[in-house]
Design a protein around this motif. Sequence first.
Motif, PDB file in Angstrom:
ATOM      1  N   THR A  34      16.057  66.907 100.324  1.00 46.11           N
ATOM      2  CA  THR A  34      14.790  66.273  99.950  1.00 46.11           C
ATOM      3  C   THR A  34      14.100  65.682 101.172  1.00 46.11           C
ATOM      4  O   THR A  34      12.870  65.733 101.279  1.00 46.11           O
ATOM      5  CB  THR A  34      15.031  65.195  98.882  1.00 46.11           C
ATOM      6  OG1 THR A  34      15.670  65.788  97.759  1.00 46.11           O
ATOM      7  CG2 THR A  34      13.740  64.549  98.449  1.00 46.11           C
ATOM      8  N   ASN A  35      14.854  65.125 102.101  1.00 49.01           N
ATOM      9  CA  ASN A  35      14.261  64.593 103.333  1.00 49.01           C
ATOM     10  C   ASN A  35      13.569  65.686 104.125  1.00 49.01           C
ATOM     11  O   ASN A  35      12.446  65.493 104.608  1.00 49.01           O
ATOM     12  CB  ASN A  35      15.348  63.934 104.196  1.00 49.01           C
ATOM     13  CG  ASN A  35      15.494  62.479 103.918  1.00 49.01           C
ATOM     14  OD1 ASN A  35      14.748  61.675 104.444  1.00 49.01           O
ATOM     15  ND2 ASN A  35      16.443  62.141 103.074  1.00 49.01           N
ATOM     16  N   ILE A  36      14.223  66.820 104.264  1.00 50.72           N
ATOM     17  CA  ILE A  36      13.638  67.937 105.013  1.00 50.72           C
ATOM     18  C   ILE A  36      12.402  68.469 104.282  1.00 50.72           C
ATOM     19  O   ILE A  36      11.360  68.725 104.907  1.00 50.72           O
ATOM     20  CB  ILE A  36      14.682  69.059 105.216  1.00 50.72           C
ATOM     21  CG1 ILE A  36      15.924  68.529 105.919  1.00 50.72           C
ATOM     22  CG2 ILE A  36      14.072  70.235 105.959  1.00 50.72           C
ATOM     23  CD1 ILE A  36      15.676  67.878 107.255  1.00 50.72           C
ATOM     24  N   VAL A  37      12.499  68.613 102.969  1.00 48.99           N
ATOM     25  CA  VAL A  37      11.359  69.091 102.178  1.00 48.99           C
ATOM     26  C   VAL A  37      10.193  68.112 102.282  1.00 48.99           C
ATOM     27  O   VAL A  37       9.034  68.526 102.386  1.00 48.99           O
ATOM     28  CB  VAL A  37      11.776  69.331 100.709  1.00 48.99           C
ATOM     29  CG1 VAL A  37      10.566  69.555  99.813  1.00 48.99           C
ATOM     30  CG2 VAL A  37      12.751  70.498 100.611  1.00 48.99           C
ATOM     31  N   LEU A  38      10.485  66.819 102.284  1.00 49.18           N
ATOM     32  CA  LEU A  38       9.431  65.808 102.405  1.00 49.18           C
ATOM     33  C   LEU A  38       8.684  65.947 103.728  1.00 49.18           C
ATOM     34  O   LEU A  38       7.447  65.860 103.766  1.00 49.18           O
ATOM     35  CB  LEU A  38      10.031  64.406 102.280  1.00 49.18           C
ATOM     36  CG  LEU A  38       9.056  63.246 102.335  1.00 49.18           C
ATOM     37  CD1 LEU A  38       8.146  63.267 101.120  1.00 49.18           C
ATOM     38  CD2 LEU A  38       9.815  61.942 102.412  1.00 49.18           C
ATOM     39  N   ILE A  39       9.400  66.189 104.799  1.00 52.01           N
ATOM     40  CA  ILE A  39       8.760  66.383 106.105  1.00 52.01           C
ATOM     41  C   ILE A  39       7.871  67.616 106.076  1.00 52.01           C
ATOM     42  O   ILE A  39       6.730  67.593 106.566  1.00 52.01           O
ATOM     43  CB  ILE A  39       9.830  66.494 107.215  1.00 52.01           C
ATOM     44  CG1 ILE A  39      10.543  65.160 107.370  1.00 52.01           C
ATOM     45  CG2 ILE A  39       9.209  66.929 108.533  1.00 52.01           C
ATOM     46  CD1 ILE A  39      11.809  65.230 108.180  1.00 52.01           C
ATOM     47  N   ILE A  40       8.367  68.695 105.478  1.00 50.54           N
ATOM     48  CA  ILE A  40       7.571  69.930 105.385  1.00 50.54           C
ATOM     49  C   ILE A  40       6.327  69.698 104.541  1.00 50.54           C
ATOM     50  O   ILE A  40       5.227  70.149 104.894  1.00 50.54           O
ATOM     51  CB  ILE A  40       8.440  71.076 104.820  1.00 50.54           C
ATOM     52  CG1 ILE A  40       9.529  71.435 105.827  1.00 50.54           C
ATOM     53  CG2 ILE A  40       7.593  72.290 104.478  1.00 50.54           C
ATOM     54  CD1 ILE A  40      10.605  72.347 105.280  1.00 50.54           C
TER      55      ILE A  40
END
Length: 166
Positions: A34-40
Motif C-alpha cells: 500500500t505504501n508503494i501504491v500510494l507513492i505511485i
Amino acid sequence: MSTFVQRVASAANLNEHSVNPNSHWVNLKGSWTTNIVLIIVFRLVFGVLPWSTPELCWTLTNLSYCLFQYIMFHGIIGTPFEVNQGAYDNLTLWEQMDNGEQYTPTKKFLTVVPIVVFLLSTHYTYYDVPTFIINFTAVLIVLIAKLPAFHRVRFFGINMGQNDYN
C-alpha cells in the motif's frame, strides 16, 4: 511550565506477546504494498495536472508522502481500541509498532521508503538547489521522528497526552 523537550512516561509495561490491533496491520506485507501504491498514486495524480512538470510532480510526491507518513505514524497518539489498560494512550503509532522495539523489518522499510522517494525526487529535479532544500527538509523531519533517540520524546509539548503533564 513547559520545556523544549519532554519524554513521555510509560503507562504500563508492554507485554511482548500481546497484540496491539492499532499497529498490528503495519507488519503485514499488504501495508508495505500500500505504501508503494500510494507513492505511485501521488505521482500519477500530480502528473495529470495541466500545469505540472516532472520536477514539480516528484517534489509534490515527496512532500505529500512525507506529510502522510508524519501524520500517520508520528502525529496521532493513542489507539481507538480499549486494550492493555491504557498502555498505548500516549504513544504514536510509530512508538506502538512492534511494542517499541527498534530496527524491525517494518520500521526499516518505513525508514527506507522516504529516503528512496527523496532520492527519486532529487534526481528528477536535476539536483536543483532550492528544490533539493525543500525535499531534504521534508525527509529530514520524517526521519528525525523515526530515530530511536526520539522514542517517546515530545518537542514543545506537541502530542503530549493528558497524563504526561506533571
